[in-house]
Enzyme design. Structure first.
Site, short mmCIF file in Angstrom:
data_model
loop_
_atom_site.label_atom_id
_atom_site.label_comp_id
_atom_site.label_asym_id
_atom_site.label_seq_id
_atom_site.Cartn_x
_atom_site.Cartn_y
_atom_site.Cartn_z
N HIS A 287 -2.85 11.32 8.06
CA HIS A 287 -2.42 10.93 9.40
C HIS A 287 -0.95 11.22 9.66
O HIS A 287 -0.15 11.41 8.73
CB HIS A 287 -2.73 9.44 9.65
CG HIS A 287 -1.94 8.49 8.79
ND1 HIS A 287 -0.69 8.04 9.12
CD2 HIS A 287 -2.24 7.90 7.60
CE1 HIS A 287 -0.25 7.21 8.20
NE2 HIS A 287 -1.17 7.11 7.25
N CYS B 299 -2.99 5.68 2.08
CA CYS B 299 -3.31 6.85 2.90
C CYS B 299 -2.17 7.88 2.80
O CYS B 299 -1.10 7.59 2.27
CB CYS B 299 -3.54 6.44 4.35
SG CYS B 299 -5.12 5.61 4.60
#
Length: 543
Positions: free
Chosen positions: A433, A452
């Protein structure tokens, strides 16, 4: 009471044994090919055939069931033709195979593969000019060579199966190699042009070449710790420590020519920059604390580091020829490949030591523009709820809202996921992301996330993934990223792309430079305990 306790213990042990037995029974063995009876003496490439009774007897005495099936299948495919002997003597690729095996034993230190009795047998048969296929010694040597090849190929190309990779937090499935097809190719090509069919990732042999160089460095050089005698070293000045630094950088290949002078000149500065590049340091050419920390690591430790990463490389597929993404956690990089060739790379932020990014593989099939951030339960409990208690307007201030019993952050430039995220379904809740915290990408160490992977150039990745869809122009992608409401785009068919989240602390880059990085999660340390405590690769370190 004591008898009841003992009965429960016995029952537990019995149950465990039964489960282990079932697990072993469920282990899938290689299928045995149907015998190809279309091959006869008239159309075969050799008139030598193994007697079926002898082959069956040999296979039954083979201790490894998997290798036994491979041997049977191999000879079934060739209707029991000999592989390693011709009517006029031993095939000339037998010494070539033994050379391959000896090469592996030398650089890995794994002497368990060495079969002295087989080598002695081969030596005694080298001078034969006529081969009798009924000679027990010859037939057994033929079959032992095939068995030895499968043992070698399994260890050299798929890794040490005594290592449970999931215990090492590695969840990319081990590659499967077709050792029978590899042996067929070896025989067909008479062991020539090995790289064309060798079932190994290209990185493996690149690391092997550098491993041999490091063995030579260890033999030729002393590598005592260098102690800096100045806080700062300036180009154009002379220092007593400079000759030793030059000697080391020359040995490592960073300084192109040997130089014994004590002058810190331009060539040394460039060599330091090259060294810094290879070790992931700030490339300022300064001989500082970080430089000394890396150059003082003993050569023996670097050899171990290379061997550890060669073992990991054995687990992964041969270099794909398709599009794929590779995140190398210790490198803090995402590499984007098109048709198997590196297209571009970008800096990433990975999980912190407390929140390791998981090592696994998946398939990227969705892009989410202007995403919500659904706050994970752990962050909700440990960070959000305490924030709400301290400040009632906490959610509004952070552009968050309740969504049932959960909290989510609304789309926008301040969203923790930035303006776009990339999904590859997995049970670890990990994805790629964007991020509003762009300053972190300038750090040389970038382990800051909750697991992440944050991208420095998310728009560039979106453009790459959508490049074959003419409706997705650069402007349309920009508009979607700033839409202010969530928009899912599904990648279908060939647009889906494999993603590998790997962990390599030593590798050779596209410029042919050997790189090293820190073991940020301690995975190398765990590997070392398994690899070097058994006395296999450790032998290489002592020689």
């Amino acid at each position: 009471m004591r008898s009841h306790t003992l009965n429960r213990v016995y029952l537990f042990i019995l149950l465990g044994a039964l489960l282990a037995s079932c697990s072993q029974k469920e282990k899938k063995l290689p299928e045995v090919a149907v015998r190809d009876t279309t091959i006869t003496v008239e159309n075969s490439f050799t008139e030598l055939f193994v007697d079926s009774v002898t082959l069956n007897r040999f296979v039954k005495t083979t201790e490894n069931d998997s290798i036994a099936n491979q041997i049977q299948s191999f000879y079934n495919h060739r209707n029991y033709q000999f592989a390693w002997f011709f009517p006029d003597g031993l095939a000339d690729f037998v010494p070539t195979f033994l050379g391959l095996q000896n090469d592996y034993i030398h650089y890995s230190g794994d002497s368990s593969l060495y079969n002295a009795a087989l080598v002695s047998r081969i030596d005694s048969l080298k001078q034969l000019k006529k081969i009798n296929p009924k000679d027990t010694s010859i037939v057994n040597t033929e079959l032992l060579l095939t068995e030895q090849f499968f043992k070698y190929a399994s260890r050299a190309y798929s890794g040490d199966h005594r290592i449970n990779i999931q215990e090492l937090n590695w969840y990319i499935p081990r590659k499967k190699i077709n050792t029978e097809a590899f042996l067929d190719s070896l025989l067909k090509n008479k062991a020539q042009n090995l790289s064309a069919y060798e079932p190994v990732n290209r990185q493996y042999n690149l690391l092997k070449e550098n491993l041999l160089k490091y063995y030579q460095i260890r033999k030729d050089q002393t590598w005592d710790s260098l102690a800096p005698d100045k806080k700062k070293y300036k180009e154009g000045n002379s220092y007593a420590i400079v000759p030793e630094i030059k000697q080391r950088l020359f040995a490592l290949g960073d300084l192109p020519e040997a130089d014994t002078s004590d002058l810190l000149d331009t060539s040394l500065t460039q060599a330091v920059k090259r060294f810094q590049t290879r070790f992931g340091l700030k490339q300022d050419g300064q001989i500082g604390a970080a430089f000394f920390r890396e150059i003082n690591v003993p050569i023996q430790e670097r050899i171990q580091q290379i061997l550890i990463n060669m073992e990991r490389i054995r687990w992964v597929p041969a270099t794909p020829t398709t599009d794929y993404l590779l995140v190398n956690i210790p490198e803090y990089k995402l590499h984007v490949y098109e048709d198997g060739n590196l297209s571009f790379s970008m800096n990433v932020v990975v999980g912190s030591e407390a929140h390791n990014t998981v090592i696994f593989s998946g398939t990227l099939n969705q892009i989410v523009f202007s995403p919500y951030w659904n706050v994970p339960p752990s962050i909700l409990k440990n960070e959000i709820l305490p924030g709400i208690k301290r400040r009632p307007n906490y959610l509004a201030k952070h552009n968050m809202e309740w969504n049932g019993n959960a909290v989510r952050q609304k789309p926008g430039p301040k969203n923790s996921l930035g303006l776009v995220k990339f999904l590859f379904p997995n049970s670890y809740n990990i994805y790629l992301h964007d991020t509003p915290s762009k300053n972190l990408f300038g750090e040389s160490s970038r382990a800051f996330s909750h697991g992440c992977i944050r991208l420095s150039e998310p728009k560039r990745l979106a453009e790459f993934l959508l490049r074959k869809d003419s409706t997705w122009t650069e402007q349309k992608i920009t508009d979607a990223m700033n839409l202010g409401k969530e928009k899912y785009v599904r990648l279908r068919g060939k647009a889906e792309i494999p993603v590998f989240i790997g962990y390599f602390t030593a590798w050779v880059d596209q410029n042919g430079l050997l790189n090293f990085r820190k073991d940020i999660y301690g995975h190398d340390k765990k590997m070392a305990e398994r690899l070097f405590s058994t006395g296999t690769e450790a032998v290489a370190l002592k020689n």
